[in-house]
Every structure is written in structure tokens, then in C-alpha cells.
Design an enzyme around this catalytic site. Structure first.
Site, PDB file in Angstrom:
ATOM      1  N   ASP A   1     -68.410 -15.613  -1.416  1.00 49.58           N
ATOM      2  CA  ASP A   1     -68.605 -16.216  -0.099  1.00 49.58           C
ATOM      3  C   ASP A   1     -69.709 -15.432   0.605  1.00 49.58           C
ATOM      4  O   ASP A   1     -69.477 -14.328   1.101  1.00 49.58           O
ATOM      5  CB  ASP A   1     -67.295 -16.192   0.700  1.00 49.58           C
ATOM      6  CG  ASP A   1     -67.450 -16.880   2.059  1.00 49.58           C
ATOM      7  OD1 ASP A   1     -68.602 -17.141   2.472  1.00 49.58           O
ATOM      8  OD2 ASP A   1     -66.417 -17.143   2.704  1.00 49.58           O
TER       9      ASP A   1
ATOM     10  N   LYS B   1     -73.893 -20.843   7.978  1.00 47.94           N
ATOM     11  CA  LYS B   1     -74.494 -20.062   9.062  1.00 47.94           C
ATOM     12  C   LYS B   1     -76.021 -20.137   9.082  1.00 47.94           C
ATOM     13  O   LYS B   1     -76.572 -21.123   9.541  1.00 47.94           O
ATOM     14  CB  LYS B   1     -73.961 -18.628   8.993  1.00 47.94           C
ATOM     15  CG  LYS B   1     -72.449 -18.588   9.256  1.00 47.94           C
ATOM     16  CD  LYS B   1     -71.923 -17.272   9.756  1.00 47.94           C
ATOM     17  CE  LYS B   1     -70.534 -17.437  10.344  1.00 47.94           C
ATOM     18  NZ  LYS B   1     -69.459 -16.902   9.528  1.00 47.94           N
TER      19      LYS B   1
ATOM     20  N   PHE C   1     -62.122 -13.008   5.234  1.00 49.08           N
ATOM     21  CA  PHE C   1     -62.320 -14.097   6.191  1.00 49.08           C
ATOM     22  C   PHE C   1     -63.125 -15.197   5.509  1.00 49.08           C
ATOM     23  O   PHE C   1     -64.262 -14.976   5.094  1.00 49.08           O
ATOM     24  CB  PHE C   1     -63.038 -13.664   7.474  1.00 49.08           C
ATOM     25  CG  PHE C   1     -63.155 -14.811   8.438  1.00 49.08           C
ATOM     26  CD1 PHE C   1     -62.073 -15.183   9.232  1.00 49.08           C
ATOM     27  CD2 PHE C   1     -64.320 -15.568   8.522  1.00 49.08           C
ATOM     28  CE1 PHE C   1     -62.163 -16.283  10.090  1.00 49.08           C
ATOM     29  CE2 PHE C   1     -64.411 -16.664   9.373  1.00 49.08           C
ATOM     30  CZ  PHE C   1     -63.325 -17.011  10.160  1.00 49.08           C
TER      31      PHE C   1
HETATM   32  C1  LIG Z   1     -68.158 -17.588   9.306  1.00 45.99           C
HETATM   33  C2  LIG Z   1     -67.601 -17.489   7.932  1.00 45.99           C
HETATM   34  C3  LIG Z   1     -66.900 -18.554   7.349  1.00 45.99           C
HETATM   35  C4  LIG Z   1     -66.553 -19.806   8.106  1.00 45.99           C
HETATM   36  O1  LIG Z   1     -67.654 -20.494   8.561  1.00 45.99           O
HETATM   37  P1  LIG Z   1     -67.443 -21.625   9.719  1.00 45.99           P
HETATM   38  O2  LIG Z   1     -68.786 -22.263   9.820  1.00 45.99           O
HETATM   39  O3  LIG Z   1     -67.033 -20.899  10.949  1.00 45.99           O
HETATM   40  O4  LIG Z   1     -66.385 -22.545   9.229  1.00 45.99           O
HETATM   41  C5  LIG Z   1     -66.480 -18.400   6.044  1.00 45.99           C
HETATM   42  N1  LIG Z   1     -66.713 -17.275   5.355  1.00 45.99           N
HETATM   43  C6  LIG Z   1     -67.380 -16.231   5.878  1.00 45.99           C
HETATM   44  C7  LIG Z   1     -67.616 -15.015   5.050  1.00 45.99           C
HETATM   45  C8  LIG Z   1     -67.825 -16.289   7.190  1.00 45.99           C
HETATM   46  O5  LIG Z   1     -68.449 -15.241   7.735  1.00 45.99           O
END
Ligand SMILES: *Cc1c(COP(=O)(O)O)cnc(C)c1O
Length: 414
Positions: free
Chosen positions: A225, A254, A140
Site C-alpha cells: 500500500d 493521494k 492504516f
Molecule cells: C490515506 C491512505 C489510505 C486511504 O485513502 P483514502 O483516499 O482516504 O480512502 C489507504 N492507505 C494508506 C497507506 C493511506 O495513507
């Protein structure tokens, strides 16, 4: 207005791209939130780990309001007095050389993908338009069309084609598969150190170190990520720190703003990030002084309140507490720090049932993929609050077990 009124309004006027629990939150403080009826809940999702510092941390709210009175947005056409300080402080804290600020996590991932391609063409010398990026199944990384191009989740992708070419997908946690997938056109490998949205999937021990070694040996960029796993969540500043691995690029978001504003960034070496030129990338709000001021304070809170250490110690305490419940409905408990996935057995039926039972008990969690419940409370949670949580999880699991014994059929999502 009551909860039902808000729910009706939202369902009438807001696009239904989520299926939220029917709780309407009007206030938050630390690990707690209150609904419009005044009921109190323990937040064990933390807005998908954006709230590591807890709801409405007083220091963040003070910084937010003070900076808001000074200046909020300059655009990058002009400089501001917060961006340079955030860049310096974040690099000193993390050991990276440069930062590129954006807003949402998906934007940070898109930025990293652009950086990988720039590096692939300009430094590695890959032929024009031929760069490949390797990613993992069940990843994700956000919701843009390009990010969906390498998603393996049908519900994320269906109806949104055509997609962006240039991506290869390999199994997660399989270093040999990475090595086998690399060609002379491969520019980078994008990976989550722990797959959060997939259901807290922890790779085999040594995987990240092996990935690092393979990427270095084959001259490709390792991009982690850490939008969900970073900034203390797993018990280290970055989840990659568990294997003493420094990726070439890291995406964060986040908790970078403590859940106050959308602030994200790519961190990396000068060699890679200095390939961007004026005009090659940008964002109106990226690097805005309000977001930067809040992010600076959010990082200081991380350090001052030792949130990584708290996540490590209290995460072990919560994981052990969940194990000790010895519920026959639980197939597996996994995770690191305060990023914990509880996978139910097939007999337990849909996890949403337990989630709703917990909601009635004043615990907010979210099911994922039907059988997994993620426990990821703010890192400011304390032992007593974890005990409170464990008592209620035990009660919910016991009630579900009893109901199961009576009906003898799997519980359905209501
Ligand atoms: C939440 C998340 C994203 C996307 O972040 P948004 O602020 O919702 O665009 C990308 N990578 C990971 C691992 C995430 O948990």
C-alpha cells in the site's frame, strides 16, 4: 464571514468525524495556504501526502480546466480517450503491466483485496471461501468495513462490527512472523512500506526484501500500500524502491492527482489484474477522463520537477535540521525523504500543544497518537522554506520547554 463563523457552521451541520485545527483555509499555492483572515501558513501535512506537487499546481489546474471543458465522465460503459493513455504512461513509468483505476485510496485497497482473493482461488487453487490475507498491526489502509476488519486501532473499529472474516494480523517489521503466519490458504500479504498513520514507523532495513523473498517462496502475493509513501514522497518513486523490491500489486492514490481529484489505482501484473472480468468489479467514476487527464499531468510533473530527488535531498536536510535542534522534548526523529515523524518524550505531554504553537507561528502540522508530529510538506518545498520551518519548530519547542520548566507538569492538549 470570519473563521469562527465557518467553524460554527461546520460544527452545526457537518458530522464531527474529524477534530481539525481551527484554521479555515480559503486559498493555496505551492507549499502555502491562506486562511479567511488572510494569514499565511506553510502546509507541512500536504493533505496526508496527497499534495506532493503542491497546492493548485498551475499545470494541474490548466489540465483540469481544459479537460473539464471537453468531457468529465463517460462511465466505463463507454471508453474515453484519457484512460488508455494514463494506463500506458503509468505502466511505462512504474514497470507494472496493468492498472485498475478507482477513486479513493480505500477503494484501491478493496480492489487489491479482491484481486488477491481472485488470484488465490483461480491461480493458487485455494478451496472456496478459505482464502486468507495477512496484514500488519497498526496498519492504516482506509475506512471501509472490510479494511477496518484488520485494523488494530480501537477508535477506527469501535461500533462498526460485525467485520469481514479472512484476515490475519502479524507484527509490522517482523519477517519471521510473516513466514510463521503463512498457511496453504494464504493468498497474500498487505503491507505499508512505512506505516504513515501509525506515526511514520520505518521497518528494519532489509524487511521489504525479505518479505518479497518469503512471498515468492511461499507463493503468496506481496501487496504494498503506497497510497501515502508512493509517488516520490520518501525520495523514490515508491518506498519499495529503497530495497529494489517489486511487489505483485501496489495501491496508489493521494498524490496520483496532485491533490486535485480523488484518483486511485491498483498496479500489478497481467497475471493478477486480468483475472477481473466484465461485471466482477467497477466504479462509476473510476477511470473518468477528468481524473485520468489530471493524473497524467500529475505524473509528468513528478518526473519533470524531479520530485523524488527533491524529497530525498530536502528530506535529509529537514531531518538533519530537526536533529540539530537537539530539543530535550524530542525522543526520536525518523522517516525517509519528506515523510518524517518527530516523536516527543512523555514529559513533553500531548503533541497537540506543540502543533497549536506551530499553527500560531504559521506552520501547519498534525499530531498523531498523542506524541508524534508528522512533517510531510509538498515535495516542491525549497531550502529557504525548510529553514523557515526549522526556525519556527525550534521556537515552538523552546517555548514549550520553558513553559514546562515553569509548571513542572506535562503540557495538556487544550
Ligand atoms: C490515506 C491512505 C489510505 C486511504 O485513502 P483514502 O483516499 O482516504 O480512502 C489507504 N492507505 C494508506 C497507506 C493511506 O495513507
Amino acid at each position: 464571514m470570519q473563521s469562527q463563523d465557518y467553524i460554527r457552521l461546520e460544527d452545526t451541520y457537518n458530522a464531527p468525524n474529524y477534530a481539525p485545527l481551527d484554521i479555515v483555509i480559503e486559498r493555496g499555492e505551492g507549499v502555502w495556504v491562506w486562511d479567511v483572515e488572510g494569514n499565511r501558513y506553510l502546509d507541512c501535512l500536504s493533505a496526508y501526502s496527497a499534495l506532493n506537487q503542491g497546492h493548485c499546481h498551475p499545470r494541474l489546474i490548466r489540465t483540469l480546466t481544459e479537460q473539464a471543458k471537453r468531457v468529465t465522465l463517460t462511465s466505463r460503459a463507454f471508453r474515453n480517450d484519457q484512460l488508455p493513455l494514463l494506463a500506458q504512461e503509468i505502466c511505462e513509468l512504474t514497470g507494472f503491466e496493468m492498472m485498475l483505476p478507482m477513486n479513493s485510496g480505500a477503494e484501491a485497497v478493496e480492489t487489491a483485496l479482491k484481486a488477491i482473493r481472485l488470484w488465490g482461488y483461480q491461480i493458487k487453487g485455494i478451496a472456496e471461501d478459505a482464502a486468507e490475507i495477512i496484514t500488519c498491526a497498526n496498519n492504516f489502509h482506509g475506512r471501509t468495513i472490510t479494511v477496518l476488519s484488520f485494523s488494530t486501532e480501537a477508535s477506527y473499529r469501535d461500533g462498526f462490527a460485525p467485520f469481514t472474516p479472512g484476515f490475519k494480523i502479524i507484527p509490522f517489521g517482523d519477517a519471521a512472523a510473516l513466514e510463521a503466519a503463512i498457511t496453504s490458504n494464504t493468498a497474500g500479504f498487505l503491507v505499508e512500506p512505512i506505516q504513515g498513520e501509525a506515526g511514520v514507523i520505518v521497518p528494519p532495513e532489509g524487511y521489504l526484501a525479505e518479505v518479497r523473498e518469503i512471498c515468492t517462496r511461499h507463493e503468496i502475493l506481496m501487496v504494498a500500500d503506497e497510497i501515502q509513501t508512493g509517488l516520490g514522497r520518501t525520495g523514490q518513486l515508491f518506498a519499495c524502491d529503497w530495497e529494489a523490491v517489486q511487489p505483485d500489486l501496489v495501491t496508489i492514490g493521494k498524490a496520483l492527482s496532485g491533490g486535485v481529484l480523488p484518483v486511485s489505482a491498483v498496479l500489478g501484473s497481467r497475471e493478477v489484474l486480468a483475472l477481473f472480468r466484465a461485471g466482477s468489479h467497477g466504479s462509476t467514476f473510476g477511470g473518468n477522463p477528468l481524473g485520468c487527464a489530471v493524473a497524467r499531468e500529475a505524473l509528468r510533473i513528478l518526473v519533470d520537477e524531479e520530485l523524488s530527488r527533491r524529497a530525498r535531498e530536502l528530506g535529509s536536510y529537514l531531518q538533519e535540521g530537526l536533529q540539530a535542534l537537539e530539543s530535550p522534548l524530542v525522543h526520536e526523529i525518523r522517516g525517509k525523504g519528506l515523510l518524517i515523524g518527530v516523536e516527543l518524550t512523555p514529559e513533553a505531554g500531548h503533541a497537540r500543544h506543540i502543533v497549536e504553537a506551530l499553527q500560531e507561528q504559521g506552520i501547519l502540522v498534525k499530531d498523531t497518537h498523542g506524541s508524534i508530529i508528522r512533517f510531510a510538506p509538498p515535495l516542491v518545498i525549497d531550502k529557504e522554506e525548510i529553514d523557515y520551518l526549522l526556525d519556527r519548530v525550534e521556537a515552538a519547542l523552546r517555548a514549550a520547554k520553558t513553559q514546562l520548566a515553569h509548571t513542572n507538569t506535562p503540557l495538556k492538549a487544550s
